[in-house]
Motif scaffolding. Structure first.
Motif, PDB file in Angstrom:
ATOM      1  N   LEU A  49       0.829  -1.195   0.000  1.00 12.31           N
ATOM      2  CA  LEU A  49       0.000   0.000   0.000  1.00 12.31           C
ATOM      3  C   LEU A  49       0.871   1.254   0.000  1.00 12.31           C
ATOM      4  N   GLY A  50       1.952   1.239   0.753  1.00 13.37           N
ATOM      5  CA  GLY A  50       2.869   2.374   0.787  1.00 13.37           C
ATOM      6  C   GLY A  50       3.525   2.630  -0.550  1.00 13.37           C
ATOM      7  N   VAL A  51       3.997   1.580  -1.189  1.00 11.20           N
ATOM      8  CA  VAL A  51       4.648   1.723  -2.499  1.00 11.20           C
ATOM      9  C   VAL A  51       3.654   2.251  -3.522  1.00 11.20           C
ATOM     10  N   ILE A  52       2.444   1.688  -3.536  1.00  8.65           N
ATOM     11  CA  ILE A  52       1.409   2.136  -4.471  1.00  8.65           C
ATOM     12  C   ILE A  52       1.052   3.598  -4.216  1.00  8.65           C
ATOM     13  N   SER A  53       0.949   3.973  -2.959  1.00  3.35           N
ATOM     14  CA  SER A  53       0.550   5.336  -2.601  1.00  3.35           C
ATOM     15  C   SER A  53       1.610   6.364  -2.970  1.00  3.35           C
ATOM     16  N   LEU A  54       2.853   6.024  -2.756  1.00  2.00           N
ATOM     17  CA  LEU A  54       3.947   6.965  -3.020  1.00  2.00           C
ATOM     18  C   LEU A  54       4.351   7.005  -4.486  1.00  2.00           C
ATOM     19  N   HIS A  55       4.083   5.930  -5.204  1.00  2.00           N
ATOM     20  CA  HIS A  55       4.515   5.821  -6.605  1.00  2.00           C
ATOM     21  C   HIS A  55       3.352   5.352  -7.475  1.00  2.00           C
ATOM     22  N   PRO A  56       2.386   6.237  -7.765  1.00  2.00           N
ATOM     23  CA  PRO A  56       1.210   5.831  -8.538  1.00  2.00           C
ATOM     24  C   PRO A  56       1.527   5.386  -9.963  1.00  2.00           C
ATOM     25  N   GLU A  57       2.732   5.663 -10.430  1.00  2.00           N
ATOM     26  CA  GLU A  57       3.119   5.220 -11.771  1.00  2.00           C
ATOM     27  C   GLU A  57       3.374   3.717 -11.831  1.00  2.00           C
ATOM     28  N   ILE A  58       3.535   3.089 -10.676  1.00  2.00           N
ATOM     29  CA  ILE A  58       3.763   1.643 -10.622  1.00  2.00           C
ATOM     30  C   ILE A  58       2.448   0.924 -10.888  1.00  2.00           C
ATOM     31  N   LYS A  59       2.503  -0.099 -11.698  1.00  2.00           N
ATOM     32  CA  LYS A  59       1.306  -0.879 -12.016  1.00  2.00           C
ATOM     33  C   LYS A  59       0.822  -1.600 -10.759  1.00  2.00           C
ATOM     34  N   TYR A  60      -0.457  -1.439 -10.451  1.00  2.00           N
ATOM     35  CA  TYR A  60      -0.980  -2.053  -9.230  1.00  2.00           C
ATOM     36  C   TYR A  60      -2.315  -2.766  -9.465  1.00  2.00           C
ATOM     37  N   ASN A  61      -2.497  -3.311 -10.644  1.00  2.00           N
ATOM     38  CA  ASN A  61      -3.761  -3.968 -10.995  1.00  2.00           C
ATOM     39  C   ASN A  61      -4.188  -5.009  -9.968  1.00  2.00           C
ATOM     40  N   ARG A  62      -3.262  -5.752  -9.439  1.00  2.00           N
ATOM     41  CA  ARG A  62      -3.591  -6.806  -8.481  1.00  2.00           C
ATOM     42  C   ARG A  62      -4.250  -6.233  -7.218  1.00  2.00           C
ATOM     43  N   PHE A  63      -3.882  -5.020  -6.851  1.00  2.00           N
ATOM     44  CA  PHE A  63      -4.376  -4.405  -5.621  1.00  2.00           C
ATOM     45  C   PHE A  63      -5.478  -3.385  -5.863  1.00  2.00           C
ATOM     46  N   LYS A  64      -5.830  -3.150  -7.121  1.00  2.00           N
ATOM     47  CA  LYS A  64      -6.771  -2.079  -7.445  1.00  2.00           C
ATOM     48  C   LYS A  64      -8.109  -2.199  -6.707  1.00  2.00           C
ATOM     49  N   PRO A  65      -8.751  -3.378  -6.643  1.00  2.00           N
ATOM     50  CA  PRO A  65     -10.029  -3.458  -5.914  1.00  2.00           C
ATOM     51  C   PRO A  65      -9.890  -3.058  -4.441  1.00  2.00           C
ATOM     52  N   ILE A  66      -8.805  -3.421  -3.818  1.00  2.00           N
ATOM     53  CA  ILE A  66      -8.608  -3.086  -2.406  1.00  2.00           C
ATOM     54  C   ILE A  66      -8.341  -1.593  -2.253  1.00  2.00           C
ATOM     55  N   VAL A  67      -7.541  -1.019  -3.141  1.00  2.00           N
ATOM     56  CA  VAL A  67      -7.258   0.416  -3.088  1.00  2.00           C
ATOM     57  C   VAL A  67      -8.546   1.211  -3.300  1.00  2.00           C
ATOM     58  N   LEU A  68      -9.387   0.784  -4.225  1.00  2.00           N
ATOM     59  CA  LEU A  68     -10.670   1.458  -4.444  1.00  2.00           C
ATOM     60  C   LEU A  68     -11.550   1.359  -3.198  1.00  2.00           C
ATOM     61  N   TYR A  69     -11.553   0.195  -2.543  1.00  2.00           N
ATOM     62  CA  TYR A  69     -12.336   0.007  -1.320  1.00  2.00           C
ATOM     63  C   TYR A  69     -11.824   0.924  -0.205  1.00  2.00           C
ATOM     64  N   ILE A  70     -10.518   1.024  -0.063  1.00  2.00           N
ATOM     65  CA  ILE A  70      -9.928   1.916   0.953  1.00  2.00           C
ATOM     66  C   ILE A  70     -10.338   3.361   0.667  1.00  2.00           C
ATOM     67  N   ASN A  71     -10.277   3.780  -0.593  1.00  2.00           N
ATOM     68  CA  ASN A  71     -10.673   5.138  -0.944  1.00  2.00           C
ATOM     69  C   ASN A  71     -12.151   5.383  -0.651  1.00  2.00           C
ATOM     70  N   LYS A  72     -12.984   4.379  -0.887  1.00  2.00           N
ATOM     71  CA  LYS A  72     -14.410   4.485  -0.573  1.00  2.00           C
ATOM     72  C   LYS A  72     -14.620   4.670   0.930  1.00  2.00           C
ATOM     73  N   LEU A  73     -13.884   3.897   1.731  1.00  2.00           N
ATOM     74  CA  LEU A  73     -13.993   4.027   3.185  1.00  2.00           C
ATOM     75  C   LEU A  73     -13.552   5.414   3.650  1.00  2.00           C
ATOM     76  N   LEU A  74     -12.482   5.919   3.050  1.00  2.00           N
ATOM     77  CA  LEU A  74     -11.977   7.232   3.441  1.00  2.00           C
ATOM     78  C   LEU A  74     -12.967   8.348   3.097  1.00  2.00           C
ATOM     79  N   LYS A  75     -13.641   8.227   1.974  1.00  2.00           N
ATOM     80  CA  LYS A  75     -14.629   9.234   1.602  1.00  2.00           C
ATOM     81  C   LYS A  75     -15.820   9.203   2.544  1.00  2.00           C
ATOM     82  N   ALA A  76     -16.140   8.030   3.073  1.00  2.00           N
ATOM     83  CA  ALA A  76     -17.285   7.890   3.970  1.00  2.00           C
ATOM     84  C   ALA A  76     -16.968   8.360   5.392  1.00  2.00           C
ATOM     85  N   SER A  77     -15.681   8.468   5.720  1.00  2.00           N
ATOM     86  CA  SER A  77     -15.324   8.845   7.093  1.00  2.00           C
ATOM     87  C   SER A  77     -15.346  10.340   7.333  1.00  2.00           C
TER      88      SER A  77
END
Length: 80
Positions: free
Chosen positions: A52-80
């Motif tokens: 999560l740290g690598v993906i967050s700091l370096h968005p240019e890195i391909k993160y397809n494997r983690f994309k559903p989880i990252v989207l879920y985290i962003n959804k939770l953050l918007k709801a908080s």
């Protein structure tokens, strides 16, 4: 709580996010904590804090494997 990642150029914080690590034995019994989260429609997910740290700091890195989880985290953050 208070999760944040820092490198030489950037700092990314996840204020409002709580990460809970639940250890389970070999039995199929669910933890009371997991039951509480499910009763509040918060599903359990799994992601490495390092990844999560690598993906967050370096968005240019391909993160397809983690994309559903990252989207879920962003959804939770918007709801908080």
């Amino acid at each position: 709580t208070g999760l944040h990642f820092v490198d030489d150029d950037k700092k990314v914080g996840y204020d409002g996010l709580v990460i809970a690590e639940v250890k389970r034995g070999s039995g199929r019994d669910r933890s009371p904590f997991i039951n509480l989260m499910r009763s509040n429609f918060i599903r359990e997910e799994s992601i490495s804090k390092y990844c999560l740290g690598v993906i967050s700091l370096h968005p240019e890195i391909k993160y397809n494997r983690f994309k559903p989880i990252v989207l879920y985290i962003n959804k939770l953050l918007k709801a908080s």
